[in-house]
Design a protein around this motif. Structure first.
Motif, PDB file in Angstrom:
ATOM      1  N   SER A   1       0.828  -1.206   0.000  1.00 23.14           N
ATOM      2  CA  SER A   1       0.000   0.000   0.000  1.00 23.14           C
ATOM      3  C   SER A   1       0.869   1.265   0.000  1.00 23.14           C
ATOM      4  O   SER A   1       0.395   2.338  -0.354  1.00 23.14           O
ATOM      5  CB  SER A   1      -0.965   0.002   1.185  1.00 23.14           C
ATOM      6  OG  SER A   1      -0.285   0.245   2.384  1.00 23.14           O
ATOM      7  N   LEU A   2       2.163   1.134   0.364  1.00 19.32           N
ATOM      8  CA  LEU A   2       3.038   2.306   0.283  1.00 19.32           C
ATOM      9  C   LEU A   2       3.201   2.732  -1.165  1.00 19.32           C
ATOM     10  O   LEU A   2       3.169   3.917  -1.494  1.00 19.32           O
ATOM     11  CB  LEU A   2       4.415   1.995   0.882  1.00 19.32           C
ATOM     12  CG  LEU A   2       4.441   1.670   2.371  1.00 19.32           C
ATOM     13  CD1 LEU A   2       5.862   1.409   2.827  1.00 19.32           C
ATOM     14  CD2 LEU A   2       3.826   2.802   3.163  1.00 19.32           C
TER      15      LEU A   2
ATOM     16  N   ALA B   1       1.092   2.007  -3.563  1.00 18.17           N
ATOM     17  CA  ALA B   1      -0.215   2.501  -4.006  1.00 18.17           C
ATOM     18  C   ALA B   1      -0.389   3.951  -3.577  1.00 18.17           C
ATOM     19  O   ALA B   1      -0.870   4.792  -4.350  1.00 18.17           O
ATOM     20  CB  ALA B   1      -1.327   1.626  -3.431  1.00 18.17           C
ATOM     21  N   ALA B   2       0.044   4.253  -2.340  1.00 19.23           N
ATOM     22  CA  ALA B   2      -0.085   5.621  -1.843  1.00 19.23           C
ATOM     23  C   ALA B   2       0.759   6.567  -2.684  1.00 19.23           C
ATOM     24  O   ALA B   2       0.295   7.648  -3.086  1.00 19.23           O
ATOM     25  CB  ALA B   2       0.335   5.687  -0.376  1.00 19.23           C
ATOM     26  N   ALA B   3       1.985   6.157  -2.980  1.00 15.21           N
ATOM     27  CA  ALA B   3       2.863   7.003  -3.788  1.00 15.21           C
ATOM     28  C   ALA B   3       2.247   7.243  -5.163  1.00 15.21           C
ATOM     29  O   ALA B   3       2.317   8.338  -5.717  1.00 15.21           O
ATOM     30  CB  ALA B   3       4.240   6.360  -3.930  1.00 15.21           C
ATOM     31  N   LYS B   4       1.608   6.192  -5.668  1.00 14.05           N
ATOM     32  CA  LYS B   4       0.953   6.293  -6.975  1.00 14.05           C
ATOM     33  C   LYS B   4      -0.141   7.356  -6.943  1.00 14.05           C
ATOM     34  O   LYS B   4      -0.193   8.237  -7.806  1.00 14.05           O
ATOM     35  CB  LYS B   4       0.340   4.926  -7.298  1.00 14.05           C
ATOM     36  CG  LYS B   4       0.478   4.480  -8.730  1.00 14.05           C
ATOM     37  CD  LYS B   4      -0.359   3.225  -8.923  1.00 14.05           C
ATOM     38  CE  LYS B   4       0.501   2.027  -9.194  1.00 14.05           C
ATOM     39  NZ  LYS B   4      -0.320   0.840  -9.514  1.00 14.05           N
ATOM     40  N   THR B   5      -1.008   7.280  -5.927  1.00  9.43           N
ATOM     41  CA  THR B   5      -2.104   8.251  -5.875  1.00  9.43           C
ATOM     42  C   THR B   5      -1.579   9.655  -5.606  1.00  9.43           C
ATOM     43  O   THR B   5      -2.260  10.629  -5.892  1.00  9.43           O
ATOM     44  CB  THR B   5      -3.135   7.907  -4.772  1.00  9.43           C
ATOM     45  OG1 THR B   5      -2.474   7.927  -3.510  1.00  9.43           O
ATOM     46  CG2 THR B   5      -3.753   6.558  -4.987  1.00  9.43           C
ATOM     47  N   LEU B   6      -0.349   9.759  -5.070  1.00  6.06           N
ATOM     48  CA  LEU B   6       0.218  11.089  -4.843  1.00  6.06           C
ATOM     49  C   LEU B   6       0.914  11.622  -6.090  1.00  6.06           C
ATOM     50  O   LEU B   6       1.516  12.685  -6.056  1.00  6.06           O
ATOM     51  CB  LEU B   6       1.200  11.048  -3.674  1.00  6.06           C
ATOM     52  CG  LEU B   6       0.545  10.851  -2.301  1.00  6.06           C
ATOM     53  CD1 LEU B   6       1.571  10.517  -1.253  1.00  6.06           C
ATOM     54  CD2 LEU B   6      -0.248  12.082  -1.904  1.00  6.06           C
ATOM     55  N   GLY B   7       0.858  10.842  -7.166  1.00  2.49           N
ATOM     56  CA  GLY B   7       1.354  11.357  -8.440  1.00  2.49           C
ATOM     57  C   GLY B   7       2.748  10.902  -8.816  1.00  2.49           C
ATOM     58  O   GLY B   7       3.349  11.463  -9.730  1.00  2.49           O
ATOM     59  N   ALA B   8       3.300   9.889  -8.126  1.00  4.89           N
ATOM     60  CA  ALA B   8       4.652   9.437  -8.450  1.00  4.89           C
ATOM     61  C   ALA B   8       4.595   8.380  -9.551  1.00  4.89           C
ATOM     62  O   ALA B   8       3.816   7.441  -9.455  1.00  4.89           O
ATOM     63  CB  ALA B   8       5.317   8.860  -7.205  1.00  4.89           C
ATOM     64  N   ASN B   9       5.416   8.557 -10.586  1.00  5.07           N
ATOM     65  CA  ASN B   9       5.483   7.518 -11.615  1.00  5.07           C
ATOM     66  C   ASN B   9       6.392   6.390 -11.116  1.00  5.07           C
ATOM     67  O   ASN B   9       6.968   6.483 -10.035  1.00  5.07           O
ATOM     68  CB  ASN B   9       5.949   8.089 -12.953  1.00  5.07           C
ATOM     69  CG  ASN B   9       7.345   8.691 -12.869  1.00  5.07           C
ATOM     70  OD1 ASN B   9       8.174   8.230 -12.089  1.00  5.07           O
ATOM     71  ND2 ASN B   9       7.596   9.722 -13.642  1.00  5.07           N
TER      72      ASN B   9
ATOM     73  N   GLN C   1       9.908   7.299  -9.914  1.00  2.24           N
ATOM     74  CA  GLN C   1       9.907   8.045  -8.649  1.00  2.24           C
ATOM     75  C   GLN C   1       9.541   7.140  -7.488  1.00  2.24           C
ATOM     76  O   GLN C   1      10.102   7.245  -6.404  1.00  2.24           O
ATOM     77  CB  GLN C   1       8.922   9.218  -8.742  1.00  2.24           C
ATOM     78  CG  GLN C   1       9.386  10.299  -9.699  1.00  2.24           C
ATOM     79  CD  GLN C   1       8.274  11.281 -10.030  1.00  2.24           C
ATOM     80  OE1 GLN C   1       7.139  10.880 -10.260  1.00  2.24           O
ATOM     81  NE2 GLN C   1       8.603  12.555 -10.073  1.00  2.24           N
ATOM     82  N   ARG C   2       8.559   6.241  -7.727  1.00  4.49           N
ATOM     83  CA  ARG C   2       8.156   5.330  -6.663  1.00  4.49           C
ATOM     84  C   ARG C   2       9.319   4.447  -6.253  1.00  4.49           C
ATOM     85  O   ARG C   2       9.552   4.201  -5.077  1.00  4.49           O
ATOM     86  CB  ARG C   2       6.987   4.444  -7.119  1.00  4.49           C
ATOM     87  CG  ARG C   2       5.706   5.170  -7.353  1.00  4.49           C
ATOM     88  CD  ARG C   2       4.525   4.227  -7.319  1.00  4.49           C
ATOM     89  NE  ARG C   2       4.494   3.251  -8.391  1.00  4.49           N
ATOM     90  CZ  ARG C   2       3.971   3.469  -9.591  1.00  4.49           C
ATOM     91  NH1 ARG C   2       3.447   4.632  -9.895  1.00  4.49           N
ATOM     92  NH2 ARG C   2       3.957   2.522 -10.498  1.00  4.49           N
TER      93      ARG C   2
ATOM     94  N   ARG D   1      12.204   6.810  -4.612  1.00  7.02           N
ATOM     95  CA  ARG D   1      11.888   7.530  -3.374  1.00  7.02           C
ATOM     96  C   ARG D   1      11.308   6.626  -2.293  1.00  7.02           C
ATOM     97  O   ARG D   1      11.417   6.927  -1.121  1.00  7.02           O
ATOM     98  CB  ARG D   1      10.893   8.657  -3.662  1.00  7.02           C
ATOM     99  CG  ARG D   1      11.351   9.654  -4.693  1.00  7.02           C
ATOM    100  CD  ARG D   1      12.356  10.617  -4.084  1.00  7.02           C
ATOM    101  NE  ARG D   1      11.834  11.261  -2.902  1.00  7.02           N
ATOM    102  CZ  ARG D   1      11.192  12.411  -2.898  1.00  7.02           C
ATOM    103  NH1 ARG D   1      11.010  13.066  -4.013  1.00  7.02           N
ATOM    104  NH2 ARG D   1      10.747  12.923  -1.773  1.00  7.02           N
ATOM    105  N   ILE D   2      10.644   5.546  -2.666  1.00  2.43           N
ATOM    106  CA  ILE D   2       9.956   4.718  -1.671  1.00  2.43           C
ATOM    107  C   ILE D   2      10.584   3.328  -1.550  1.00  2.43           C
ATOM    108  O   ILE D   2      11.105   2.958  -0.507  1.00  2.43           O
ATOM    109  CB  ILE D   2       8.455   4.571  -2.005  1.00  2.43           C
ATOM    110  CG1 ILE D   2       7.813   5.943  -2.208  1.00  2.43           C
ATOM    111  CG2 ILE D   2       7.731   3.778  -0.931  1.00  2.43           C
ATOM    112  CD1 ILE D   2       7.893   6.851  -1.018  1.00  2.43           C
TER     113      ILE D   2
END
Lengths: 311, 374
Positions: A201-202, A204-212, A215-216, A219-220
């Motif tokens: 879900s981390l 998924a969260a990054a995705k909904t925050l606009g990270a491609n 970046q995901r 950064r994550i």
């Protein structure tokens, strides 16, 4: 609540029996469960290790004469004798790239194999299977497959794709291949378990925050995976650093794959110099420890807490 | 924070469906959301509400239907291009980033200039009152604080739609109430269009402008909290809305909207919420608070139910009482005086507060309900 709990604690310490007080600190009869492990460690590790260190300070007279240094003659020889010392670089030149390759290649594969798809189990089995082969079997297989008269060269020659057999074994490349074949399953298994410890879900969260996806990953996922990558690197490095059978069987034992393990073996079996063999073995450990120290130093700057997944 | 600038007029879900390997998780979800609305998707676990939310967020591809914003399809966009904020049930905070970096993450992904990011992060922190915790890692915060970070991280982007997936279900009862008020306050001050998934009817009723009740992937009813609370569309919705007494009875007579239903030691007048004919077996729904314990001097009559008190639970202002009718039907009643277990009581109910439903849930005309609301 807190204060009353502490009060009861201190009162208990005052009146409780010694047995209870010890048990509270983890000292009880369950400690006996550790006895077999301690006996094993003492007999099979601590004693021989200490004995080996002792041996290194009993150099042969010839060594003392040639290199001087009294009790430390073996160590002087190790650093002064280019034939021996170069072996450090030779070993590192094999072990570091092999470990790095195993870790880097495992990342995308572990990523892909995280999702469900047809044939996943099959692919996983294939990837992990080499773990069951011993290094000798791997070396033998490499010789049969990739040797000068191996299937690969014969196939390529007969089909006119090449006109000289490819030199794939009995050199640096051969040992490198064997290190990858035997080291990759370890790296892959470790990394995929580290990766499954990261809560999906981390991402998924990054995705909904606009990270491609780049970046995901950067950064994550990578920061959360990095400590695991460091540990994996160390384990595969240690495996590769102590390479012995394949360096002899598919390598060039007197040239570019003259690794430390081989040098120690030679000192022991050909020159009958136990003390020099022990010195080389101890120095192998020292070099490994230096590399591990560097990696752990880097790892100490990383986030190492919970990553929220199933662990 | 000012009201979102990148807003829209309508968000439209048309026949949205999702199946997993032939299993339908969501079927024909039709819904039109106006800007600024707070919509709750309500239903028991496995009803498809989270599936619907993930489809909206783009985390799950649709298998049927389309999602439109002002007539433009957005279900074909990847999640990261939809510009929706999402709050996850487990918060999904990045454990290796500090609170402020978590909140800044989405802003950084949009390549905003540094000063603006700093300003908006500060606003976000102030909004959820976490200025003190800005430098801490999520693991050092309490559950409620983590949830506030997750909310700040989503709303700081001023997204055109905020999606919340059971955001309060991991909190304890007291915190849940506090955060519920907090979310309502945020919605009132920011006016962000919100779709909120929950299985807690109280949460849904208190937060939402409109509710969508789902069951097995199908919409059961869409309406305002009052509509759902007072006029559930079928017995399942009624059950979910706190009509704890759901009793199968038989229709004796029908007069206009009212029917006499009886069986199991009960014979009362009730309102037909769905049509029924004499002789039908129907399901009657009554809230515990609508079953009134009559005074001891009330004579047993045609419209009273005689029952024996079983269990009495003290609940502060009132008592929750379980009684059993002469023919063994258990009923739940609220009483304002302590009843004695084993004693006999007379219960009455206002005919308008006893609702008669068909026993089957098929043929529920969800689209009709929807258009009625529009």
């Amino acid at each position: 609540m807190m204060t009353s709990a502490t009060n009861t604690g201190s009162r208990a310490r005052g009146s409780a029996s010694l047995k209870h007080r010890l048990a509270e600190r983890g000292v009880d009869t369950k400690l006996l469960l550790l006895v077999p492990a301690i006996v094993f460690a003492l007999l099979l590790f601590v004693y021989p290790f200490a004995y080996g260190i002792g041996l290194t300070f009993q150099p042969l007279a010839a060594t003392q004469e040639q290199w001087g240094g009294g009790l430390f003659a073996n160590y002087v020889a190790f650093f002064r004798d280019a034939f021996i010392f170069d072996s450090v670089w030779i070993t590192l030149r094999l072990a570091l790239p092999a470990a790095l390759f195993n870790v880097l290649v495992s990342i995308p594969i572990a990523f892909k194999l995280r999702s469900k798809f047809r044939g996943k189990r099959m692919l996983q089995t294939l990837l992990v299977l080499p773990i069951t082969l011993g290094t000798v079997l791997t070396a033998q297989g490499l010789l049969i497959f990739a040797g000068r008269q191996g299937w690969l060269n014969r196939f390529l020659l007969e089909n006119g794709i090449i006109d000289q057999p490819l030199q794939l074994v009995n050199n640096y490349l051969g040992v490198m291949l064997s290190l990858i074949i035997s080291g990759f399953p370890f790296a892959y298994l470790l990394i995929s378990s580290y990766l499954s410890g990261i809560d999906p879900s981390l991402e998924a969260a990054a995705k909904t925050l606009g990270a491609n996806w780049k970046q995901r990953f950067r950064r994550i996922t990578l920061p959360l995976l990095a400590p695991g990558l460091a540990t994996t690197f160390i384990l595969t490095f240690v495996l590769a650093f102590s390479v012995f059978p394949s360096a002899r069987l598919v390598g060039d034992a007197s040239g570019e794959t003259r690794v430390l393990a081989l040098m120690a073996y030679r000192a022991f079996s050909e020159q009958l110099d136990y003390s020099m063999a022990s010195t080389i073995a101890i120095m192998m450990g020292v070099v490994e420890l230096i590399v591990i120290a560097f990696v752990f130093l880097g790892r100490s700057f990383l986030y190492k807490g919970s990553t929220g997944g199933k662990g | 924070m000012t009201r979102s600038t990148n807003t829209f007029d309508t968000l439209e879900l048309k026949n949205v469906g999702r199946s997993f390997g032939g299993q339908n998780a969501l079927v024909d979800l039709n819904l039109t959301v106006r800007a600024g609305e707070f919509i709750a998707l309500l239903g028991p676990s496995g009803c498809g509400k989270s599936t619907a939310l993930n489809c909206l967020a783009g985390l799950l591809p649709l298998t049927h239907g389309e999602i439109l914003i002002d007539g433009k399809r957005i279900d074909v966009l990847p999640s990261e291009k939809r510009d929706f904020g999402m709050v996850f049930q487990n918060y999904a905070l990045f454990p290796h980033l500090s609170v402020e970096k978590n909140i800044a993450f989405g802003l950084q992904m949009r390549n905003l200039p540094r000063p603006e990011i700093a300003r908006r992060v500060a606003e976000g922190l102030a909004l959820v009152k976490l200025q003190e915790q800005a430098k801490k890692l999520p693991g050092q915060l309490s559950g409620g604080q983590q949830q506030r970070v997750a909310i700040a991280r989503a709303v700081v982007l001023e997204p055109r739609l905020v999606l919340m997936d059971e955001p309060l279900s991991n909190l304890d009862a007291k915190l849940r109430l506090e955060m519920r008020t907090e979310i309502r306050r945020l919605h009132q001050s920011l006016g962000l269009t919100t779709i909120y998934v929950t299985h807690d009817q109280e949460e849904a009723l208190s937060l939402a402008d409109r509710l969508v009740v789902l069951r097995e992937g199908r919409v059961q009813q869409v309406g305002t909290p009052e509509q759902l609370h007072d006029n559930p569309a079928n017995w399942h919705v009624a059950d979910f809305m706190g009509y704890r007494n759901i009793v199968d009875l038989e229709v004796e007579s029908v007069v206009g909207d009212l029917a006499r239903v009886s069986g199991r030691g009960i014979s009362i007048m009730a309102t037909l919420a769905q049509p029924a004919a004499v002789g039908d077996t129907v399901r009657v729904a009554i809230r515990p608070s609508d079953l009134v314990v009559a005074g001891p001097d009330t004579p047993p009559g045609r419209d009273t139910v005689q029952a024996t008190v079983n269990v009495v639970e003290y609940q502060g202002r009132e008592f929750a009482v379980e009684v059993t009718t002469t023919q063994g039907q258990n009923l739940f009643v609220h009483a304002y005086t302590a009843l004695v277990p084993g004693s006999t009581v007379q219960l009455t109910v206002d005919p308008s507060r006893a609702l008669v439903y068909r026993t089957s849930l098929d043929g529920v005309d969800a689209p009709r309900e929807l258009s009625a609301v529009r």
